[in-house]
Design a protein around this motif. Structure first.
Motif, short mmCIF file in Angstrom:
data_model
loop_
_atom_site.label_atom_id
_atom_site.label_comp_id
_atom_site.label_asym_id
_atom_site.label_seq_id
_atom_site.Cartn_x
_atom_site.Cartn_y
_atom_site.Cartn_z
N MET A 104 66.33 34.56 83.47
CA MET A 104 64.91 34.50 83.80
C MET A 104 64.30 35.89 83.77
SD MET A 104 62.68 32.25 84.46
CE MET A 104 61.14 31.85 85.23
N ALA A 105 65.06 36.88 84.26
CA ALA A 105 64.54 38.25 84.25
C ALA A 105 64.28 38.70 82.81
CB ALA A 105 65.53 39.18 84.93
N ILE A 106 65.19 38.34 81.90
CA ILE A 106 65.00 38.75 80.51
C ILE A 106 63.75 38.10 79.93
CG2 ILE A 106 65.95 38.53 78.18
CD1 ILE A 106 68.71 38.91 79.40
N TYR A 107 63.56 36.77 80.21
CA TYR A 107 62.39 36.10 79.64
C TYR A 107 61.10 36.68 80.20
CZ TYR A 107 66.26 32.84 79.07
OH TYR A 107 67.48 32.30 78.80
N LEU A 108 61.11 36.93 81.52
CA LEU A 108 59.88 37.45 82.12
C LEU A 108 59.59 38.85 81.62
CD1 LEU A 108 60.25 36.16 85.78
CD2 LEU A 108 58.76 35.29 84.00
N LEU A 109 60.64 39.66 81.46
CA LEU A 109 60.42 41.01 80.95
C LEU A 109 59.96 40.97 79.50
CD1 LEU A 109 63.40 42.92 82.58
CD2 LEU A 109 60.99 43.09 83.15
N ALA A 110 60.42 39.96 78.77
CA ALA A 110 59.95 39.81 77.39
C ALA A 110 58.46 39.46 77.39
CB ALA A 110 60.76 38.74 76.66
N PHE A 111 58.05 38.56 78.30
CA PHE A 111 56.62 38.26 78.42
C PHE A 111 55.84 39.53 78.73
CE2 PHE A 111 57.56 33.70 79.90
CZ PHE A 111 57.27 33.20 78.65
N LEU A 112 56.41 40.32 79.61
CA LEU A 112 55.73 41.54 80.04
C LEU A 112 55.69 42.57 78.93
CD1 LEU A 112 54.51 43.33 82.22
CD2 LEU A 112 56.75 43.72 83.14
N GLY A 113 56.65 42.51 78.01
CA GLY A 113 56.72 43.51 76.95
C GLY A 113 57.44 44.75 77.41
N PHE A 114 58.40 44.54 78.28
CA PHE A 114 59.17 45.66 78.83
C PHE A 114 60.17 46.15 77.79
CE2 PHE A 114 62.15 47.70 81.70
CZ PHE A 114 61.30 48.26 82.64
N PRO A 115 60.31 47.47 77.60
CA PRO A 115 61.27 47.93 76.59
C PRO A 115 62.71 47.63 76.99
CG PRO A 115 60.05 49.77 77.54
CD PRO A 115 59.58 48.56 78.24
N VAL A 116 63.56 47.52 76.01
CA VAL A 116 65.01 47.31 76.10
C VAL A 116 65.36 45.98 76.77
CG1 VAL A 116 67.24 48.22 76.78
CG2 VAL A 116 65.39 49.78 76.16
N PHE A 117 65.08 45.86 78.09
CA PHE A 117 65.51 44.64 78.77
C PHE A 117 64.61 43.47 78.38
CE2 PHE A 117 66.68 48.21 81.48
CZ PHE A 117 68.05 48.08 81.38
N GLY A 118 63.38 43.80 78.03
CA GLY A 118 62.49 42.74 77.55
C GLY A 118 62.71 42.50 76.07
N GLY A 119 63.55 43.30 75.44
CA GLY A 119 63.95 43.07 74.06
C GLY A 119 62.78 42.94 73.10
N MET A 120 62.73 41.79 72.43
CA MET A 120 61.71 41.56 71.41
C MET A 120 60.30 41.68 71.98
SD MET A 120 62.95 38.24 69.37
CE MET A 120 61.80 38.29 68.02
N GLY A 121 60.15 41.32 73.25
CA GLY A 121 58.82 41.32 73.85
C GLY A 121 58.13 42.65 73.69
N LEU A 123 40.04 46.97 72.29
CA LEU A 123 40.87 45.79 72.52
C LEU A 123 42.30 46.19 72.87
CD1 LEU A 123 39.83 43.15 69.85
CD2 LEU A 123 39.67 42.99 72.31
N SER A 124 42.82 47.20 72.15
CA SER A 124 44.20 47.63 72.40
C SER A 124 44.33 48.15 73.82
CB SER A 124 44.61 48.71 71.42
OG SER A 124 44.38 48.27 70.11
N VAL A 125 43.34 48.92 74.25
CA VAL A 125 43.40 49.46 75.61
C VAL A 125 43.40 48.31 76.61
CG1 VAL A 125 42.10 50.76 77.33
CG2 VAL A 125 42.36 51.65 75.03
N ILE A 126 42.61 47.28 76.33
CA ILE A 126 42.57 46.15 77.27
C ILE A 126 43.90 45.41 77.27
CG2 ILE A 126 41.44 43.95 77.75
CD1 ILE A 126 38.86 45.25 76.83
N VAL A 127 44.52 45.29 76.08
CA VAL A 127 45.85 44.66 76.04
C VAL A 127 46.79 45.41 76.97
CG1 VAL A 127 47.88 44.27 74.61
CG2 VAL A 127 45.63 43.74 73.71
N VAL A 128 46.79 46.75 76.87
CA VAL A 128 47.73 47.52 77.68
C VAL A 128 47.38 47.40 79.16
CG1 VAL A 128 48.59 49.83 78.16
CG2 VAL A 128 48.24 49.09 75.80
#
Lengths: 506, 733
Positions: free
Chosen positions: A381-398, A419-424
């Motif tokens: 679950m942590a991996i999936y949530l971090l992928a949603f978040l776009g976290f590096p390494v542990f979020g992998g592809m996200g 738009l990019s700033v708002i994404v971040v």
């Protein structure tokens, strides 16, 4: 080679994967009706459906490898279609795998539920291929009708019934907008083929024709409903909440992927010539979706509703790529959708595994201390949530999904810096709810009266592991998948540069 | 994994070197397997649960989880009665096994490279995959096989194998056995990435990875506060160094547009000799090196790092990781040779560290602390070597030091193991690492004593042992560069370079003298004179099992003969300067640049004089220690009087830790606490931004949820409003 779709044999060849799936699904429907409902029969049909999906995947790959293309006609044969087909089928495969086991726990004995997933998937594949408003409508309805039923699959749950009815009513409402939009566009241009519409727009200088403009707006509304963009998102939390977890995952992942496939197709192939007319509006919808989705997600206490808002948020991010309007951006969308599909499948599989039998409520509090009782579920679950978040390494592809999306947005002709700033910035907000679940799982003690969590079945476990491993592995080696997703990017239809000069940045 | 094979035509292209990527992968697999076994055991509650393992006392490798259980007769033959980890057998097979396999493969690649020597002018770069293809910066995961990385790989896998084997015995009763091997395997993986990577970013990945493993292993017995603190200290101090590395990389990328070694090597031609840019790059790189390789001012973490298990000290904090800075400078030889001022800085810092650490080593009572300061001091020597542009000499000393220091650490581990068992058997809580509690151990552990004497003579510089040859080469190189070199012609802080170099030489000799003194002192107090362990404990003292003494013997042989790899021309005859010729393609050009294109030449008379001086210093040092240190006069630690005067200052390491604490740590903490934490963090950031924005967002979110009435009518209304908004946007323009 170039297929001529007027020749029946070549049309058949071009539609081979779709026909495989539909034909197989009809046979499975007959098989499903053959015997009375039972868990065993449900599982058997589920196995058959998974086999059919794998077969369809094979036929997609085989057709893709044949390298045939078409220049015009109602359906496309390009990398985008094949890649989206695979993403959609991956979602369907995972959904069926999880639901064969989840249904037993939820007391759902309908074998036809798997067939409905297959029908929905075939509608989605049509959407990935369609280049004609009529075919698009066909695909949307095949998909939607099946999903309306799936949403109410749990007949004993009043919430499921309520959610499904809401979805159906609002969906019918939105379909009205969509169909009316198509009619107006046809009325303005006299065409239903996407390319022909684009050509007619230029030929007759229809860009500022009110009938066309309203038609385009209505089309945007209809599609925004399907991807659950704000303010057309209201149905999503209620429907996800009522539906069985695997089906909610299917709606969040595959329905969205298919809707974006056709969204991108229409906007790139038809409306790119009038970029300046819609860019601002789509950008504002994206901004609204990102901000509202993230902010409302913060105050959710039910994980399924939180994930529903999270899926709304991801629609916002993907709309940024639609606004970017480049081949790089469409490649980024496919990469994003692949990552998002994997993470969504995994997350909803965990939700299903943790849901107490016979309940649809999934409070976030029930995730506290998960690490101490089911450490692997917590890690997944942590991996999936971090992928949603776009976290590096542990979020992998996200992480790379967001990275490619942002670099496509910034490198696009419109230079979508705002738009990019708002994404971040909104991603930072999203850390608030993703990380709080991770904190609950790993840092809080398990409540003494917390219910026992039964072990997940072998298929669910396979889905969980495969999703997590792919997310992490492709996050370390994104280079292994980017050639595929980059090739799937198709360039916007070439247009008169003069029309493009209308400013875009909101 | 697809492998873009390097341009065909490279002599290594069709050899076993194609499989060199397996060398780091093997320990990685070991890490995964051991990590899995460790987690599995952790998930099964019960007797195998490591958290049930009880407490630890400092570095007690032979820690016994059954400490509080009913007393058993702990004869040394029957082994400990601790419950061994259930997966221990498998772990003992995997942990050292993957290392042995990696070493075998490294040897094969080495032989292939030796076979292809004539053609090995360019490194063999193999790109494994594109890592981050983004814009102008395309980072590839690529390995570079050349003579320098080969030497490092041989040291890492070779010494690594021996230390893994030693650990099988040393850690056998530890409840965290699989975790230990998982970390150790992971360390080797990152260390190999560090030396095999073909670019600075990949080196940095390894650099950070070994830092992480070092942190994990220093704090391996994290249930003791001091150990956890030591781990944290190492971690934080290294971050300062990493800042330097990162800045250096940014500068390189901004100015050369590339970060691969070959790219930098080619691009270095555009840099101005002695210019501000290249000097800055080199100084920032060196700042990184001072962190990792424990040089002034960032050395403070290394002595504390001895809180980890002793084999870890041997592998990470003596033989491999701490030498990464030396490797990095040798790897960046092209850059450093362009910046004489930076080079002199490296050499001066190196020699000051060597002298300073040696003085502290004179008065330590903890056997591992002596070795720790000795390591800091010897690392200083290596920096003197690479600093004066004698890259081969620096790498050579790195290699011989890996042999004899690994031997000394493992030997001390063997001693601690014996001491701990003896104290354990009698339930005595005395310090098993304090030399005042040892004495006369030769009688009980003759093998360890003999081997450690070999290492001691080697580090003290007695010919023909390995340490003598390499140390002498560094000092000779310093001497040779006092004339006719870019360094002699440069000025450093207004002092002429040649004067600086003479100073370095003199201080280098002083450090050598002290090295001989403190090492002899350590040996005398540990192994000679009367035994001070205690009457009850004495019968329990014994030599360690063969799995531990075996690696010691191998290291003893290497410490003795390791110097033959690079004998000076004076003695070598046909065998002279093998390592020098081997490394020629990598650092030869850079070395020549320092010496103005000529091979430095000292007359035979000078050379004999230098060697004579070095030997005399070593002998004097040993004799001095022999005359001054009287093991018979020592009393056990518990009864020892407090030190006074200079002795106290030295024993307290010149109060550097305290000074840092007063000057940096406490003010930082104070400011952090009052201004940053209470004021800024809790008040402004937490209060206003984090909590404030969280409340705001949650409030807004609540408003949003209120719209979510659940009534279809409301939803349809919102939908219609949205539709009106969009249609207006399209229509009114």
């Amino acid at each position: 080679m170039i297929y001529d779709l007027a020749v029946p044999s070549q049309l058949l060849a071009a539609l081979l994967p779709d026909l495989t799936l539909m034909g197989g699904a009809i046979l499975l429907l007959l098989a499903a009706a053959w015997r009375p409902e039972s868990d065993a029969h449900q599982r058997l049909i589920g196995r058959g459906a998974m086999g059919l999906v794998v077969l369809t995947m094979g036929s997609v790959i085989a057709t893709a490898l044949r390298g045939a293309t078409v220049t015009d006609g109602p359906i496309a044969m390009d990398g985008f279609r094949w890649t989206m087909d695979l993403v959609i089928l991956l979602g369907a495969l995972g959904t069926i795998a999880i639901s064969t086991e989840q249904h037993v726990r939820d007391g759902i004995k309908h074998p036809e539920s798997h067939v409905l997933v297959l029908f929905a998937a075939s509608g989605m594949m049509i959407l990935a291929a369609a280049r004609d408003l009529m075919v698009i409508f066909l695909g949307i309805e095949i998909m939607s009708v099946a999903v309306y039923v799936l949403a109410g699959l749990n007949r004993r749950s009043s919430r499921a019934a309520e959610g499904a009815l809401k979805y159906f009513l609002l969906g019918a409402f939105a379909t009205g907008f969509l169909l009316y939009g198509m009619a107006l566009i046809y009325g303005a241009t006299g065409e239903t083929r996407l390319q022909e519409i684009a050509a007619a727009l230029i030929r007759h200088s229809l860009a500022l024709d009110p009938m066309f403009l309203v038609g385009m707006g209505l089309l945007l509304i209809g599609l925004a409903f399907k991807v659950a963009a704000v303010p057309f998102h209201m149905w999503a939390p209620d429907v996800y909440d009522g539906a069985p977890a695997p089906i909610a995952g299917f709606m969040a992942a595959s329905v969205k992927a298919a809707a974006f496939a056709t969204f991108l197709r229409i906007w790139y192939e038809t409306f790119y010539s009038v970029y300046g007319l819609w860019a601002n509006t789509v950008a504002w919808v994206a901004i609204l979706t990102m901000v509202v989705g993230n902010v409302v997600a913060l105050s959710q206490t039910n994980i399924k509703r939180m994930l529903a808002y999270s899926s709304i948020v991801h629609s916002g991010y993907l709309l940024v790529a639609v606004t970017a309007g480049t081949a790089v951006a469409s490649g980024a969308v496919t990469f994003y959708l692949l990552a998002y599909t994997l993470a969504t499948l995994g997350a909803f599989a965990v939700v299903g595994a943790l849901q107490p039998v016979g309940e649809t409520d999934a409070p976030i509090a029930s995730y506290e201390g998960l690490w101490t009782v089911r450490p692997w579920l917590a890690v997944g679950m942590a991996i999936y949530l971090l992928a949603f978040l776009g976290f590096p390494v542990f979020g992998g592809m996200g992480f790379f999904a967001k990275w490619y999306l942002l670099s496509a947005a910034i490198a696009s002709p419109g230079r979508l810096v705002l738009l990019s700033v708002i994404v971040v910035l909104t991603s930072v907000i999203s850390a608030g709810y993703y990380l709080s679940i991770i904190r609950a799982m790993f840092m809080k003690p398990r409540a003494a009266d917390a219910p026992e969590i039964p072990a997940a079945g072998p298929l669910t476990r396979t889905v969980l592991v495969v999703a997590a491993v792919l997310i992490v592995a492709l996050g370390i080696l994104p280079g292994q998948i980017t050639p595929l997703t980059a090739r799937s990017g198709f360039a916007p239809h070439p247009v008169d540069p003069a029309l493009l000069s209308i400013p875009a940045q909101p | 994994m697809h492998t873009d094979l390097p341009p065909t035509g490279h002599p290594l292209a069709d050899t076993v070197a194609r499989f060199a990527w397996l060398i780091p992968v093997l320990p990685l697999l070991g890490f995964l397997a051991n990590g899995f076994l460790s987690l599995r055991a952790a998930a099964t509650p019960g007797p195998a649960d490591p958290s049930a393992g009880g407490h630890h006392h400092g570095d007690h490798g032979a820690h016994d989880a059954a400490h509080d259980a009913a007393p058993h007769d702990h004869g040394h033959e029957d082994g400990h009665h601790a419950e061994r980890h259930p997966a221990a057998g498998l772990v003992s097979l995997i942990g050292p096994g993957v290392l042995l396999a990696a070493f075998g493969l490294t040897l094969a690649v080495f032989l292939a490279m030796r076979g292809a020597r004539e053609g090995m002018h360019a490194p063999f770069v193999m790109t494994l995959f594109q890592w981050m293809p983004t814009g102008s910066l395309s980072l590839d995961v690529a390995f570079q096989l050349d003579q320098l990385s080969m030497v490092m790989m041989l040291i890492i896998t070779g010494i690594g194998t021996l230390i893994h084997l030693f650990s099988v015995g040393y850690m056998q009763d530890d409840p965290g056995y699989p975790r230990y091997f998982a970390y150790l395997n992971l360390f080797v993986f990152f260390m190999l990435i560090l030396v095999m990577g073909a670019s600075y970013p990949l080196m940095f990945v390894g650099w950070e990875g070994v830092g992480l493993c070092s942190y994990l292993l220093i704090g391996f017995w994290f249930s003791e506060q001091a150990n956890a603190d030591a781990g944290k200290k190492a971690f934080i101090v290294n971050r300062i160094g990493d800042f330097g590395m990162l800045v250096a990389m940014f500068l390189l990328f901004a100015n050369l547009g590339t970060l691969s070694y070959e790219g930098v090597r080619a691009g270095a031609a555009e840099l101005v000799f002695g210019g501000a840019l290249v000097t800055a790059i080199c100084l920032f790189l060196f700042l990184g090196a001072t962190g990792k390789s424990a040089q002034i001012p960032l050395f403070v973490w290394l002595p504390d790092a001895m809180a980890g298990p002793t084999p870890v000290s041997a592998l990470i904090h003596a033989a491999t990781m701490v030498t990464a800075g030396v490797y990095m400078i040798a790897r960046s030889a092209t850059l450093f040779s362009l910046a004489p001022v930076a080079q002199l800085t490296v050499a001066v810092v190196g020699v000051l560290t060597a002298v300073f650490a040696a003085t502290v080593g004179l008065k330590q009572w903890d056997i591992k602390k002596v070795l720790a300061y000795s390591t800091v001091s010897q690392l200083g020597y290596m920096f003197v070597g690479v600093g004066v542009g004698a890259y081969t000499a620096g790498v050579f000393h790195l290699m011989t030091h890996a042999f004899f220091k690994a031997l000394l650490f493992l030997g001390s581990g063997s001693v601690i193991y014996a001491m701990h068992r003896a104290y354990h058997a009698t339930h005595n809580h005395a310090d098993a690492q304090d030399m005042r509690n040892m004495g006369g151990l030769t009688a009980f552990m003759p093998v360890t004593a003999t081997l450690m004497w070999i290492a001691t003579l080697a580090i003290a510089g007695i010919p023909p042992l390995s340490g003598f040859v390499s140390k002498d080469e560094i000092l000779a190189a310093v001497f040779a560069r006092t004339h006719h070199s870019t360094l002699a012609e440069a000025t450093w802080l207004g002092i002429p370079g040649s004067v600086v170099l003479y100073g370095i030489y003199a201080l280098g000799l002083a450090a050598a003298l002290m090295t001989a003194v403190y090492m002899t002192r350590m040996m005398l107090y540990t192994f000679h004179g009367p035994n001070r362990t205690g009457e009850a404990e004495r019968p329990h003292l014994a030599e360690a099992p063969w799995i531990m003494t075996g690696p010691l013997v191998v290291l003893g042989v290497l410490s003795a003969i390791g110097g033959f790899v690079n004998l000076p021309k004076l003695f070598g005859g046909g065998m002279a300067e093998i390592l020098h010729h081997w490394l020629e393609p990598v650092v030869g050009e850079a070395t020549l640049q320092v010496t103005l294109g000529e091979t430095p030449h000292l007359s035979h008379a000078t050379e004999y004089a230098l060697i004579g001086t070095a030997v005399a210093i070593a002998v004097v040092g040993i004799a001095l220690a022999w005359a001054r240190c009287k093991p018979a006069a020592l009393v056990p630690a518990a009864e020892a009087p407090a030190e006074v005067g200079l002795e106290k200052t030295l024993a307290n390491k010149w109060y550097v830790d305290e000074a840092y604490d007063r000057a940096v740590v406490q003010p930082t903490l104070e400011v952090s606490r009052t201004v940053l934490w209470k004021g800024l963090d809790t008040g402004v950031i937490d209060g206003l931004f984090v909590n404030g924005s969280a409340y705001l967002m949650r409030g807004l979110g609540w408003v949003g949820s209120q719209l979510q009435t659940g009534r279809v009518g409301t939803y349809a209304w919102v939908l219609v409003l949205g539709a009106v908004a969009i249609l207006s946007a399209f229509s009114f323009r």
